[in-house]
Structure formats: structure tokens, C-alpha cells
Design a protein around this motif. Sequence first.
Motif, PDB file in Angstrom:
ATOM      1  N   TYR A 111      -6.491  -5.095   4.509  1.00  0.00           N
ATOM      2  CA  TYR A 111      -5.195  -4.532   4.861  1.00  0.00           C
ATOM      3  C   TYR A 111      -4.728  -5.137   6.316  1.00  0.00           C
ATOM      4  O   TYR A 111      -3.599  -5.041   6.621  1.00  0.00           O
ATOM      5  CB  TYR A 111      -5.119  -2.916   4.917  1.00  0.00           C
ATOM      6  N   SER A 146       6.741   6.810   2.946  1.00  0.00           N
ATOM      7  CA  SER A 146       5.892   6.070   2.149  1.00  0.00           C
ATOM      8  C   SER A 146       4.490   5.943   2.219  1.00  0.00           C
ATOM      9  O   SER A 146       3.946   5.967   3.547  1.00  0.00           O
ATOM     10  CB  SER A 146       6.348   4.623   2.033  1.00  0.00           C
ATOM     11  N   LYS A 147       3.625   5.522   1.378  1.00  0.00           N
ATOM     12  CA  LYS A 147       2.370   5.358   1.648  1.00  0.00           C
ATOM     13  C   LYS A 147       2.027   4.087   2.661  1.00  0.00           C
ATOM     14  O   LYS A 147       2.527   3.023   2.295  1.00  0.00           O
ATOM     15  CB  LYS A 147       1.565   5.188   0.223  1.00  0.00           C
ATOM     16  N   THR A 171      -0.254   2.062   2.990  1.00  0.00           N
ATOM     17  CA  THR A 171      -0.799   0.804   2.457  1.00  0.00           C
ATOM     18  C   THR A 171       0.009   0.223   1.339  1.00  0.00           C
ATOM     19  O   THR A 171       0.191  -1.024   1.213  1.00  0.00           O
ATOM     20  CB  THR A 171      -2.027   1.224   1.497  1.00  0.00           C
ATOM     21  N   ASP A 172       0.972   1.050   0.815  1.00  0.00           N
ATOM     22  CA  ASP A 172       2.291   0.408   0.185  1.00  0.00           C
ATOM     23  C   ASP A 172       2.974  -0.544   1.153  1.00  0.00           C
ATOM     24  O   ASP A 172       3.473  -1.519   0.682  1.00  0.00           O
ATOM     25  CB  ASP A 172       2.998   1.437  -0.734  1.00  0.00           C
ATOM     26  N   SER A 220       9.191  -0.212   5.486  1.00  0.00           N
ATOM     27  CA  SER A 220       9.040   1.313   5.283  1.00  0.00           C
ATOM     28  C   SER A 220      10.395   1.982   5.175  1.00  0.00           C
ATOM     29  O   SER A 220      10.439   2.905   4.641  1.00  0.00           O
ATOM     30  CB  SER A 220       8.047   1.730   6.792  1.00  0.00           C
ATOM     31  N   ASN A 264       3.581  -4.388   0.457  1.00  0.00           N
ATOM     32  CA  ASN A 264       4.805  -4.684   0.062  1.00  0.00           C
ATOM     33  C   ASN A 264       5.525  -5.652   1.037  1.00  0.00           C
ATOM     34  O   ASN A 264       6.736  -5.965   0.830  1.00  0.00           O
ATOM     35  CB  ASN A 264       5.592  -3.712  -0.673  1.00  0.00           C
TER      36      ASN A 264
END
Length: 501
Positions: free
Chosen positions: A78, A298-299, A301-302, A445, A306
Motif C-alpha cells: 500500500y 470511502s475505504k 485502501t480504495d 477521497s 485508485n
Amino acid sequence: MSIACSYHEQTKHFYNRYAKSLGYLDWAHKPHPYRSYEGTSKIFLSWEADFQSSYNELFANKPPNVMDEKNVGSFFRYALGLAAVKRFGGQSWELRVNASSGNLHPTEAYCLLPQAILNNNPVGVKVCHYHSYLHAFEELHTYEKLTLPKQSFLVVLSSVVYKEMWKYGERCWRYCALDFGHAYRALEVSASLHGWHLSPLDLSERECGHLVGLDQKERFEEAELEGADIAVLVSRTMQNDIELDALRNVEVPLFDAPANRLCSYYQKYEIVEEMDAATKEAVVSVGFMPNISKSSESKATDVILNRRSAQAFEREKSKMELHVLFELLSGTKMENARLDLVLYVHNVEGLVPGVYLYKRCGSPLELKEEFLYEEVAPGLFLLALGNVRIHAKNFSCMQDIASQSALAISMIAECEEAIVEPIRYKERLFEAGRIGQQLYLDATSLGYSATGIGCFFDDAIHNFLGLHLPNRQVVYNFTVGKALRDTRLQTLPPYAHLKRH
Ligand SMILES: Cc1cc2nc3c(=O)[nH]c(=O)nc-3n(C[C@H](O)[C@H](O)[C@H](O)COP(=O)(O)O)c2cc1C
């Protein structure tokens, strides 16, 4: 004139002439995208695919995750791992979590990993190179007698300057330092995801490189030598008691594995080598970035995976709410900040289009006298009213992305020290890259996209704002808006080639 000052002057882009480079892209000699070490055994890492924390929890204090093989794998995945694969026609290429100029990724990462974390062997620290395509550690050596503080490992970041030189010629050193900032912020964000801490170590670039064998010239093509940028301890609790002398005095033998060859033909620019040499004995100082609250649910990790650079923006849709702008700006806060932000506001609700100044650093910024300096929000000053789309585009090497967006930014660095001491110059670029990575994430985000802009006409911006050396210089441009998606491009999940997740 110091080398940093002459380098900065010499690598400016002008309307009638770009900084020295080949002048075209020599595709036949494009460097290979991945550094690897031949004949090394690989430790294939896994990762946690199901982090539940949301983006607004990402920077809040949380209990630290256990430091085991899986979480160390997640930390790298990540921070510096692959984020997506893009496909167009018969071609495909990988994008990574950290943004990088030209997607060339000069930043490499090495890990000093205690065997206790890997296999419960209480002694010994492995020196590994992180290979992002394989998501694996390449084992270079084991320091049998070295110990690190309990539940911690060390990361050294370095730059393969040639990767950027291939495209950007003499200006490549600037890009490497900006990319280093992006990669460092990506490490910080991934550490937060795990509830871990980063402590930069007081080791010179030369000392950092020595620890991971980067000074072993016989293992590298001369033109592809890597310079270390920083060493940082990653730990579950804040660490102040690391024994630097143990790291300084560790006996480093010649490692066996040669570095792969990235390129078969090289351009050469002496001033870049001089800049590289000029910071070798110095330590980059890293200003503390406080945890600023975020609004996105929002998550996390997304958002991290992204994050993408927009290639174009939808001009009509690139309208930004004022709260989004304030969240973006507050996300750049840092102790001892050395950059202020000039905003070219095209379409932000509640702000008249024009040029604005966001003050991040304590020292005064002297701009043209005729500017208005009207404080419209804390730290945000209106300088001049008007449509500045064309200015932003022209300043950014005529790139439309700077004008189609909701706003563009020029990052204006304090230069008094920077032009005398090369490491201070590097720090300004590092800071710009670091806040650039954060701006990318915050924009993502909040449903926006961003693009870092390393190509800009330096003195055109200086003349417009009334900036002069030795006071202030622009070091990075940036732009944020609603991305126009290119439907011809396919986006695929990364790591399908590993077939493990
Ligand atoms: C330091 C830096 C400078 C960049 N300069 C430009 C630029 O001038 N123009 C542009 O279109 N993109 C620029 N980019 C965006 C990169 O091309 C982009 O990060 C890269 O292609 C990887 O794509 P990704 O960000 O979606 O992962 C820059 C990025 C960085 C980090």
C-alpha cells in the motif's frame, strides 16, 4: 554561486528553450521499469486485502497492527506496490501506489528486516530489495550480529537517477527529488494504515547507501548507480532510541548479487552527477505532518489504490466545492513548512476566479506590490481577480490539464538556504512531492483527480508573481479537477501475474 543555485538556474524551462535533454524520446533505449538483483532468493510477500478502515480514520491514532510477514507485505503493497494495470491496444503497463514523473519510478526501496519478524529467529537482520512487480523481497545479505529495536524494521529509499535522465535530461535530478517526496509520503500513509510510526534516521545519504550496498560500484552499471535518499525506522511505537552507531559500524561485505542492467545506452549530464555528489554527506530533514481530520468515508485502501493522475479534465464538471478546497489545503499542513502555494482558481464555488495565495510557511512572501493581499479565509489571500486559465496552461508547458481543472497550483519554495546548501534545495523538492502525494489522495477521497506537473516555465511564473532568487522559486505545479476518462484505456487489477490473490 553554489552548485544547487547553478543547477536550478541551468535546468529552468523557458518559453523559447527547454532545459537540456536529448530533445526527443529515445524509445529504443527506454530504461527497464524494474530494478532487480540477479540470482537472489525471493521472499514472496502476501498482504492484507481487507482493511476495513475508512479514509477519515486513516490518519487517526489507532492500535498498531502486529508486525509480521503479512503486515510487512501490506505495508509495502500500500506504499510502493502496483495499483493497477492499464491496457491500450496491444500494450499494457503498470501503475503504482506512489505517483512518479513519466511513470518512470526512479525510487527504489530496501528493507532491513529482522529475522524475528520473518521466522522468529531472534538474531540477524536481512537486507532485502523490494521488487514491486513481484511483490517480493530480494535477499541481498544477512547481518548476523545487527539488532534493531523490537518490532521494527528499517527502510532505505534511493533513486536511480538515470531512469529520469532518459526522459528529462538535466532536469532529471529535480524529478527524482519530487518523486522521492511522493514515495516517502506513500510510506507514511501506509504506516498510518497499519497504526505504525516512521522515524527518519540521522544518517547521511552515504551512510544509508552503504548499509544496503549501494556504494558497491562493481555490482552496478556505472550510469545506473543508485543514490540513497533516506533511512527510516518503521515501528509499532514511536522510537527515539535507535543506536545509530550500530548501523554506522556494521561490517558490510561485498554482496553477491549484481543489479540488473536497466538500459543499453546512456546520455550523460555532468551537472547531475555534481548535484548527486553535493548531498552525499548530508541528511534530509523531514518536517512533521500532523494528522488532519478528513471527511471521506470511502475505504482507505480504495483511495490509496485508485489514486490516478488525470490526463485531461472535464472543464464543465470541474467545479469544486469550497469545503473540498479547504480540506485539500489543510491536508498540506506541516511543521517548519518551506513552501507556500499560489492557486490559479478557475472554478471553485464561493471564490471569484483569480490568483490566490495559501500561506503554509512562517516566513513572509514578497510578491508584486499591485496584488490585493485580501484575506478571504484564514491563510488564504486573494491576489488578483480574473480568468487565469490561460496563464496556468502557459506556465505549465502549455499543458491543457492546468486550465481545464477546478484549480492549478504553483508551489513556491523558500530559497535563501536552498541555493547555498544543496540538501536544503533537495528538501524543498522533497516537501513538494510529499504534499503532492497527499493532495492526490485527498482529491481522490473527495471524488476529484489530480496531476502533478513537473514541466513548467520557471521564470514565466516568477515574472508573473514578482519572485526573484535568492528569495523564492517555484519547484512544482499541480492541478485538481474532475477527470475525463479515456474509454479506450482498460484498467485491470494488478498482480494477476502472481495468481495468488
Ligand atoms: C514529479 C511529477 C511530475 C509530473 N509531471 C507531469 C506533467 O508535467 N504532466 C503530466 O501530464 N503528468 C505529470 N505527472 C504525472 C505522471 O505522469 C504520473 O504520475 C505517472 O504517469 C503515473 O501515473 P499515476 O500517477 O496515475 O500512477 C507528474 C508526476 C510526478 C510525480
